[in-house]
Design a protein around this motif. Structure first.
Motif, PDB file in Angstrom:
ATOM      1  N   ILE A  86       0.762  -1.124   0.175  1.00  0.00           N
ATOM      2  CA  ILE A  86      -0.320  -0.485   0.224  1.00  0.00           C
ATOM      3  C   ILE A  86       1.158   1.680  -0.246  1.00  0.00           C
ATOM      4  O   ILE A  86       0.652   2.031  -0.476  1.00  0.00           O
ATOM      5  N   ILE A  87       2.208   0.974   1.097  1.00  0.00           N
ATOM      6  CA  ILE A  87       3.091   1.658   0.979  1.00  0.00           C
ATOM      7  C   ILE A  87       2.967   2.511  -0.678  1.00  0.00           C
ATOM      8  O   ILE A  87       3.623   3.945  -0.743  1.00  0.00           O
ATOM      9  N   TYR A 111       9.357   7.509  -6.130  1.00  0.00           N
ATOM     10  CA  TYR A 111       7.744   7.866  -7.300  1.00  0.00           C
ATOM     11  C   TYR A 111       6.943   8.340  -5.660  1.00  0.00           C
ATOM     12  O   TYR A 111       7.494   8.427  -4.509  1.00  0.00           O
ATOM     13  N   PRO A 112       5.988   8.508  -5.089  1.00  0.00           N
ATOM     14  CA  PRO A 112       4.913   8.876  -4.054  1.00  0.00           C
ATOM     15  C   PRO A 112       4.626   7.872  -2.995  1.00  0.00           C
ATOM     16  O   PRO A 112       3.984   6.898  -3.189  1.00  0.00           O
ATOM     17  N   THR A 113       4.895   7.711  -1.666  1.00  0.00           N
ATOM     18  CA  THR A 113       4.410   6.705  -0.636  1.00  0.00           C
ATOM     19  C   THR A 113       3.096   7.056   0.136  1.00  0.00           C
ATOM     20  O   THR A 113       3.613   8.158   0.773  1.00  0.00           O
ATOM     21  N   HIS A 114       2.672   6.367   0.238  1.00  0.00           N
ATOM     22  CA  HIS A 114       1.436   6.109   1.200  1.00  0.00           C
ATOM     23  C   HIS A 114       1.111   5.619   2.982  1.00  0.00           C
ATOM     24  O   HIS A 114       0.896   5.187   3.222  1.00  0.00           O
ATOM     25  N   ALA A 115       2.248   5.964   3.600  1.00  0.00           N
ATOM     26  CA  ALA A 115       2.442   5.498   5.171  1.00  0.00           C
ATOM     27  C   ALA A 115       1.015   5.903   5.344  1.00  0.00           C
ATOM     28  O   ALA A 115       0.588   5.165   5.606  1.00  0.00           O
ATOM     29  N   LEU A 126      -1.832   5.976   4.513  1.00  0.00           N
ATOM     30  CA  LEU A 126      -2.937   5.456   3.654  1.00  0.00           C
ATOM     31  C   LEU A 126      -2.508   3.697   4.697  1.00  0.00           C
ATOM     32  O   LEU A 126      -4.102   3.871   4.883  1.00  0.00           O
ATOM     33  N   ALA A 127      -1.500   3.023   4.553  1.00  0.00           N
ATOM     34  CA  ALA A 127      -1.683   1.989   5.174  1.00  0.00           C
ATOM     35  C   ALA A 127      -2.171   2.181   5.949  1.00  0.00           C
ATOM     36  O   ALA A 127      -2.379   1.118   6.848  1.00  0.00           O
ATOM     37  N   CYS A 179      -5.795   1.601   6.459  1.00  0.00           N
ATOM     38  CA  CYS A 179      -6.348  -0.106   5.824  1.00  0.00           C
ATOM     39  C   CYS A 179      -6.009  -0.410   7.281  1.00  0.00           C
ATOM     40  O   CYS A 179      -7.315  -0.935   7.287  1.00  0.00           O
ATOM     41  N   PHE A 180      -5.182  -0.600   7.624  1.00  0.00           N
ATOM     42  CA  PHE A 180      -4.784  -1.370   8.653  1.00  0.00           C
ATOM     43  C   PHE A 180      -5.756  -1.486   9.660  1.00  0.00           C
ATOM     44  O   PHE A 180      -6.544  -1.919   9.700  1.00  0.00           O
ATOM     45  N   VAL A 200      -8.860  -2.670   8.885  1.00  0.00           N
ATOM     46  CA  VAL A 200      -9.008  -4.500   9.055  1.00  0.00           C
ATOM     47  C   VAL A 200      -9.396  -4.245   9.817  1.00  0.00           C
ATOM     48  O   VAL A 200     -10.430  -4.734  10.934  1.00  0.00           O
ATOM     49  N   VAL A 216     -11.695  -0.647   2.157  1.00  0.00           N
ATOM     50  CA  VAL A 216     -10.335  -0.728   1.359  1.00  0.00           C
ATOM     51  C   VAL A 216     -10.059  -0.704   0.633  1.00  0.00           C
ATOM     52  O   VAL A 216      -8.852  -0.348  -0.193  1.00  0.00           O
ATOM     53  N   MET A 227      -8.077   2.492  -1.420  1.00  0.00           N
ATOM     54  CA  MET A 227      -6.002   2.088  -2.354  1.00  0.00           C
ATOM     55  C   MET A 227      -6.997   3.104  -3.346  1.00  0.00           C
ATOM     56  O   MET A 227      -5.747   3.871  -4.167  1.00  0.00           O
ATOM     57  N   ARG A 262      -8.211   5.601  -4.005  1.00  0.00           N
ATOM     58  CA  ARG A 262      -8.630   7.060  -4.162  1.00  0.00           C
ATOM     59  C   ARG A 262     -10.543   7.302  -4.113  1.00  0.00           C
ATOM     60  O   ARG A 262     -10.937   8.275  -5.017  1.00  0.00           O
TER      61      ARG A 262
END
Lengths: 493, 458
Positions: free
Chosen positions: A217-218, B379-383, B385-386, B389-390, B393, B418, B422, B424
């Motif tokens: 996901i990251i 590339y951009p990261t999406h900490a 978002l992760a 999502c966690f 869940v 979820v 992801m 958007r």
């Protein structure tokens, strides 16, 4: 034997092999999805299915998954599984030079070959080794486990101390539950559900599926640059087999041996075979630039580890790699306790497993040749479609294991834990192996001490125990011992 | 475009079919109104494949074949700790008749020995359904020919003759009882998992003797003609009379020791389970025990078919308890085992220090960076978002635990949320995510309620 053949060649058996191998190739090819993940998710769901059929399906996934990684490694420069990391070194440059078909063709040939050679070892060696295993005393078992731990720490990672720490963390995590000697609860914090400790499968799904999904996901925006498979031929000639024969045999034997060593699997196998091939090659400088020998070494070795690592699993119940940890659980769930008894009481189950590996190898080669274009496209399935489904199956799989929501929390907890550990650059594989081997080792030690009335002497008087013990000490302290031998030729490397 | 249209049509058709199934358009899905309305979990406190597991599964098969219950029995193997892990699970379970325990005399043993702080009184007893003859086994070429010789060896060299028995197990009590027959005789008691483990240890010469169920012995013994060093042999049958399956083997009585052991299977329910549920289950078990296949299977396994309830059952239990209590008066010394967890904690702590020092010194290893480098570009990261999502869940699992929503609906929502996060919330993708969510959640429900019924779903 006949029953095993009847099962394998029944429509269900063939379907299990073809579907299992295809699924395996697919998850192997998709970066971020691994065979371990899929097998761990499938095992709880095969509970109600015939044992032979379940194991056929599981080992087919295994064979497919180890092989599928090379497709993306070659075409996208993203190894689908860790086992194919080394394949990228030569596969991708070769594909970029306009020979992607040939790169894949060589890889498939090598995979098939490696699988077959290690299969011969599996088919011939596992029974004698299981017989030999009964001769091992409690202390020999204990020091065998020590040796496995020493091996993962020294070969399995970049930093010895981090791998070792991870391994011991795994042993520590295996401690809660009832103590093997007294049967009294320990580290359960008064919780009844902790009495059985952490179940291996939720821990494994957490460490290897959930934490991986978080990473995916990251890196959601990461994209590889795809190379289309061009017009160059995938098919190889007889001369290709002849030219690579020595390399393939050597790399397969290296892979098989690495597989047999408990605790380390396909990725180490391919790295080792690659460096040996490089060391022995006349064209060392060509490695890493799209050299055929590199692809062949890596791919034959990683497939060869499958047959190798099944040997200690079937013969002694000691997992040869992470996937075997799951397969061990699956065998026990299906009432197939590995060890010498397995070969005598359920020979058909053993023949089925061994036969399935053989057939899955053939299926793998055919499926890969026929469908690599499709698979290469499929791997670009958008992550937002794929990842939620896998998360869903992580939850269902952990729950279905025993019907306890507790296991689901364990799974989620270890997902987070694994993610943090990886961030701290602590490898996860030694943790999982330590977790499994810790239990086996502690029990062997307790039994040994009970039998010897508390004396440690057998560790030094039993030759096998002593041998394994010495080997583990040497492996563990090798970096400090090595200078003593190589002082005469400084700066050799 | 055309391809995606086909996908959508197929997806919608599948979803409609699954919805029709879910809401009971096909066939009967009459809701069960009285107990039992859902699967009953039967805990077997031993790993799959052992004697108790096989026994339970024979009964379970008869119950499902003869339709004795409208719901399936889901057998759960919770092995370890001499059976206490599984049995403790049932002590703490809700007394609603949906969690049962199939356990033999070991439950009494761990109670008497103090390994477990709970015993027979912490359960409702449903029924007694069978008993097993026990035998002492040695390796084929063992120098011991009878109990006398075994005990004399244990007397001459105390704690040198190894005997496979988990502390608190019935075999352990029987071994203790044997020791008490000869002054100063003492075995080295070695924990052993199941029959398969004990067999391998005996064959390998790491155990001198062990107690097996007769069925285990018959299962493990190799055919005639196998060299004695690779086979096992009955030293003594632990009953007053010989058994027809092995008529040549002497009994303990014949060898001069009135020490007997029989393992008895009981069915237990959590304390407080209503009487009518217990009666109903006892009735189901009675019918199952009368099933032809059960009788022939149990005969094959040399398990004596018995069925007792009420006072007769309790009497048998008290007899066993009395024998065990008598044996515990014997002195009891365990071999000195180091505090293994302590050493593991110390070593792990030291290694952790090492890792910290390594990090401070900046000697952190490089990652395998083959996957992501120059070609893929940055590339951009999406900490964040992760993390979201966690948490989503985790909330899903939490609501699952509360059981306030049907799990198919809940799972469907989780996948949409979820997947939506992801992608958007792009409408085009969301549609596909929703279709996938419906197919996966309903499809899983279908698969595991119609095809693979052994899997327990939330």
């Amino acid at each position: 034997m006949n029953e095993a053949l009847a099962l394998l060649f029944s429509p269900w058996g063939l379907a299990a092999i073809v579907i299992g191998t295809s699924l395996g190739v697919f998850v192997g090819a998709v970066p971020g999805l691994t065979g371990t993940m899929l097998i761990a998710l499938v095992v709880p769901l095969t509970l109600g299915v015939d044992a032979g059929l379940s194991m056929t399906f599981l080992v087919s996934i295994y064979v497919g998954a180890v092989s599928g990684g090379m497709i993306t490694a070659t075409l996208l420069r993203m190894p689908g599984t860790p086992a194919s990391i080394v394949t990228t070194l030569d596969g991708y440059p070769m594909a970029r030079d306009g020979r992607p078909g040939r790169a894949l063709g060589l890889g498939i040939m090598a995979s098939f070959f490696g699988g077959l050679i290690s299969w011969i070892f599996l088919a011939t060696l596992s029974y004698p080794i299981s017989k030999l295993a009964t001769k091992l005393s409690y202390f020999a078992y204990f020091s065998l486990v020590l040796m496995a731990l020493a091996l993962i720490s020294s070969i399995g990672g970049k930093s010895r101390i981090r791998s070792l720490f991870s391994g011991f963390l795994g042993i520590l995590i295996a401690m809660p539950g009832l103590a093997p000697a007294s049967g009294q609860p320990r580290f359960t914090f008064g919780s009844v559900e902790m009495n059985s400790g952490f179940e291996p499968l939720p821990v494994l799904i957490g460490l290897f599926a959930v934490s991986q999904i978080l990473r995916e996901i990251i890196n959601l925006s990461r994209k590889g640059k795809p190379i289309e498979i061009g017009k160059d031929s995938v098919l190889l000639g007889f001369s290709d087999i002849k030219n690579n024969l020595v390399n393939m045999v050597r790399s397969s034997i290296v892979g098989t041996w690495i597989g047999i060593l408990p605790g380390i699997g396909a990725n180490i196998g391919s790295v080792t075979a690659y460096s040996i091939a490089k060391g022995m090659s006349k064209e060392k400088e060509k490695f890493g630039t799209g050299h055929e020998e590199g692809i062949v070494a890596s791919e034959s070795a990683n497939n060869a580890t499958i047959g190798g690592s099944m040997i200690p699993l079937l013969a002694m119940g000691i997992p040869g790699s992470i996937v075997e940890v799951v397969l061990l659980g699956a065998l026990i769930q299906h009432k197939l306790q590995p060890g010498p008894r397995l070969f005598e009481s359920s020979p058909d189950a053993v023949y089925t497993i061994i036969g399935a590996i053989f057939l899955a190898n053939i299926a793998m080669a055919i499926i890969m040749l026929a469908s690599m274009r499709t698979i290469a496209k499929l791997t670009r399935v958008p992550r937002p479609y794929l990842l939620p489904i896998i998360l869903f199956f992580c939850v269902i799989g952990s729950f279905a294991l025993a019907g306890r929501i507790f296991d689901v929390w364990v799974m989620l907890g270890f997902g987070l834990f694994g993610f943090i550990l990886e961030k701290l650059k602590i490898p996860l594989a030694p943790l999982m192996i330590g977790f499994i081997l810790g239990k086996i080792g502690e029990k062997a030690l307790v039994q040994g001490l009970q039998a010897s009335d508390g004396s440690w002497a057998p560790l030094f008087t039993d030759p096998m125990a002593l041998l394994f013990f010495v080997v583990s000490l040497v492996t563990l302290f090798f970096p400090w011992i090595k200078p003593l031998f190589t002082r005469s030729q400084p700066a050799a490397s | 475009m055309k391809r995606s249209l086909i996908f959508h049509i197929l997806a919608v058709v599948l979803i409609v079919a699954l919805l029709l199934w879910r809401f009971g358009v096909f066939g009967d899905s009459a809701k069960l109104s009285e107990y039992p309305t859902r699967a009953i979990r039967v805990v077997v406190p031993y790993p799959a494949g052992g004697g108790s597991d096989t026994f339970t599964r024979i009964i379970e098969r008869a119950i499902s074949e003869d339709d004795l219950l409208p719901v399936p029995l889901a057998i759960q193997n919770l092995g370890g700790g001499s059976g206490t892990i599984g049995s403790r699970e049932v002590v703490e379970a809700k007394p609603d008749g949906y969690t049962l325990l199939m356990h033999h005399n070991a439950l009494l043993g761990t109670y008497v020995d103090g390994v477990a702080d709970f015993g027979p009184d912490d359960y409702e007893k449903i029924a007694l359904t069978g008993s097993m003859t026990m035998v002492i086994i040695v390796r084929g070429d063992s120098k011991f020919q009878n109990l006398q010789q075994l005990l004399e060896a244990a007397q001459a060299n105390p704690r040198k003759v190894t005997f496979g028995a988990n502390q608190g197990s019935q075999a352990y009590f029987t071994a203790k009882q044997l020791e008490s027959q000869m002054d100063g005789a003492e075995f080295a008691m070695v924990s052993a998992d199941g029959g398969a483990d004990r067999y391998a240890r005996l064959i390998g010469g790491h155990l001198d003797a062990g107690i097996f169920a007769l069925s285990e012995y018959l299962d493990f013994v190799s055919p005639d003609g196998t060299p004695p060093s690779q086979n096992i042999r009955v030293l003594t049958v632990m009953s007053p009379e010989r058994h027809e399956a092995i008529p040549e083997a002497e009994t303990s009585k014949e060898q001069g020791y009135e020490v007997y052991m029989q393992n008895i299977y009981y069915w237990w329910a959590p304390k407080g389970t209503p009487q009518e549920i217990l009666d109903k289950l006892a009735d189901v078990l009675k019918k199952a025990m009368a099933n032809e296949t059960v009788i022939s299977e149990l005969n094959r396994l040399r398990i004596n078919t018995e069925y007792l309830v009420g006072d007769e059952m309790l009497q048998r239990m008290d007899d066993t308890l009395a024998v065990m209590r008598a044996a515990t008066t014997n002195s009891d010394q365990q071999a000195k085992i180091p505090d293994i967890p302590f050493f593991v904690i110390v070593i792990t702590g030291l290694l952790f220090l090492g890792v910290i020092i390594q990090s401070i010194l900046g000697k952190v290893p490089e990652e395998d960076t083959v996957a992501a480098d120059d070609d893929s570009g940055t590339y951009p990261t999406h900490a964040k978002l992760a993390a979201i999502c966690f948490v989503a869940v985790a909330i899903y699992v939490f609501i699952l635990q509360l059981k306030i929503l049907p799990w198919t609906l809940l799972s469907c929502i989780m996948i949409i949320v979820v997947g939506g996060l992801m992608s958007r919330w792009q409408p085009k993708r969301l549609l596909i995510v929703a279709e996938i969510a419906l197919i996966v959640s309903l499809g899983t429900a279908f698969l595991f309620t119609e095809v693979l019924t052994n899997v327990i779903l939330p």
